[in-house]
Design a protein around this motif. Sequence first.
Motif, PDB file in Angstrom:
ATOM      1  N   THR A 108       0.513  -1.295   0.148  1.00  0.00           N
ATOM      2  CA  THR A 108       0.127   0.183  -0.352  1.00  0.00           C
ATOM      3  C   THR A 108       1.115   1.480   0.464  1.00  0.00           C
ATOM      4  OG1 THR A 108      -2.406  -1.525   1.642  1.00  0.00           O
ATOM      5  CG2 THR A 108      -2.296   1.214   1.018  1.00  0.00           C
ATOM      6  N   ILE A 109       0.776   2.171  -1.145  1.00  0.00           N
ATOM      7  CA  ILE A 109       1.582   3.156  -1.066  1.00  0.00           C
ATOM      8  C   ILE A 109       0.587   4.557  -0.094  1.00  0.00           C
ATOM      9  CG2 ILE A 109       2.795   2.203  -3.129  1.00  0.00           C
ATOM     10  CD1 ILE A 109       1.084   3.647  -4.508  1.00  0.00           C
ATOM     11  N   PHE A 110       0.950   5.717   0.110  1.00  0.00           N
ATOM     12  CA  PHE A 110       0.170   6.774   0.681  1.00  0.00           C
ATOM     13  C   PHE A 110       0.660   7.666   0.146  1.00  0.00           C
ATOM     14  CE2 PHE A 110      -0.162   3.496   3.273  1.00  0.00           C
ATOM     15  CZ  PHE A 110      -1.454   3.122   3.561  1.00  0.00           C
ATOM     16  N   GLU A 111       0.170   8.895   0.052  1.00  0.00           N
ATOM     17  CA  GLU A 111       0.538  10.566  -0.542  1.00  0.00           C
ATOM     18  C   GLU A 111       1.081  11.054   0.090  1.00  0.00           C
ATOM     19  OE1 GLU A 111      -1.669  13.905  -2.753  1.00  0.00           O
ATOM     20  OE2 GLU A 111      -2.390  12.967  -0.894  1.00  0.00           O
ATOM     21  N   PHE A 142       5.285   3.759   2.945  1.00  0.00           N
ATOM     22  CA  PHE A 142       4.542   2.831   2.794  1.00  0.00           C
ATOM     23  C   PHE A 142       4.005   1.278   3.402  1.00  0.00           C
ATOM     24  CE2 PHE A 142       7.531   3.886  -0.455  1.00  0.00           C
ATOM     25  CZ  PHE A 142       6.942   3.620  -1.674  1.00  0.00           C
ATOM     26  N   ARG A 143       3.029   0.909   2.769  1.00  0.00           N
ATOM     27  CA  ARG A 143       3.039  -0.384   3.994  1.00  0.00           C
ATOM     28  C   ARG A 143       3.241  -1.978   3.144  1.00  0.00           C
ATOM     29  NH1 ARG A 143      -1.748   1.216   7.590  1.00  0.00           N
ATOM     30  NH2 ARG A 143      -0.269   1.495   9.347  1.00  0.00           N
ATOM     31  N   LYS A 174       6.470   4.628   7.329  1.00  0.00           N
ATOM     32  CA  LYS A 174       6.338   5.913   8.091  1.00  0.00           C
ATOM     33  C   LYS A 174       6.866   6.995   6.648  1.00  0.00           C
ATOM     34  CE  LYS A 174       6.067   4.128  12.466  1.00  0.00           C
ATOM     35  NZ  LYS A 174       6.232   5.261  13.983  1.00  0.00           N
ATOM     36  N   HIS A 175       8.411   7.288   6.497  1.00  0.00           N
ATOM     37  CA  HIS A 175       8.929   8.385   6.299  1.00  0.00           C
ATOM     38  C   HIS A 175      10.410   7.883   5.173  1.00  0.00           C
ATOM     39  CE1 HIS A 175      11.355  11.280   6.267  1.00  0.00           C
ATOM     40  NE2 HIS A 175      11.370  12.384   7.010  1.00  0.00           N
ATOM     41  N   PHE A 176      10.385   8.926   4.118  1.00  0.00           N
ATOM     42  CA  PHE A 176      10.991   8.519   3.174  1.00  0.00           C
ATOM     43  C   PHE A 176      12.488   8.058   3.370  1.00  0.00           C
ATOM     44  CE2 PHE A 176      12.291  13.245   3.089  1.00  0.00           C
ATOM     45  CZ  PHE A 176      13.582  13.090   3.360  1.00  0.00           C
TER      46      PHE A 176
END
Length: 196
Positions: A108-111, A142-143, A174-176
């Motif tokens: 799962t990708i998040f904006e 990302f998850r 949670k963070h790049f």
Amino acid sequence: MTLQCTTSAGHWKIVVWDEEGFQGQWHEFSTECPSMLEFGFETVRSLKVLSGAWVGFEHAGFQGQQYVLEQGEYPRWDAWSGNMACPAVRLTSFRPMACANHRDSRLTIFEQENFLGTKGELSDDYPSLQAMGWDSNEVGSFRVQSGAWVCSQFPGYRGFQYMLESDHHSGDYKHFREWGSHAQTVQVQSVRRIQQ
């Protein structure tokens, strides 16, 4: 920490050489190697992945640019870094990647960071996230539900690579900066599953 395979079929084997073209001093590994210096290597200049999937790192201690190493032969550094915008010519540590059934991979990708904003559910390879309908060049978090994935900075799996695994921090990124020590941007434009 050596990653444990999530399937019964998984085991890893890689052979590395200190010269291009599979020449010179060599060593075979079936577990992680935090520093090739411990084996008298300044850097790895060629390698063969005999089984499993591996991730190689520019610096010792699993730091720096990351390279996905799937089964096959890599006679010189540009074979594993050919699509990089600014490739590093060093490979000084590596570890096996968690195994998973390729068909069961889920991401799962998040904006935005911390799993906020628009999200997208992935279970296949995407050479262009924009072509699949993702409106941004960026991914904030990302998850990984299952499998191992490589995310690339540019479409067509080019640019910097970031490996994501389901058994790393429970698959949560949670963070790049959690994608890798060299991550400088949230720009991700292509994603693919790691082949076993």
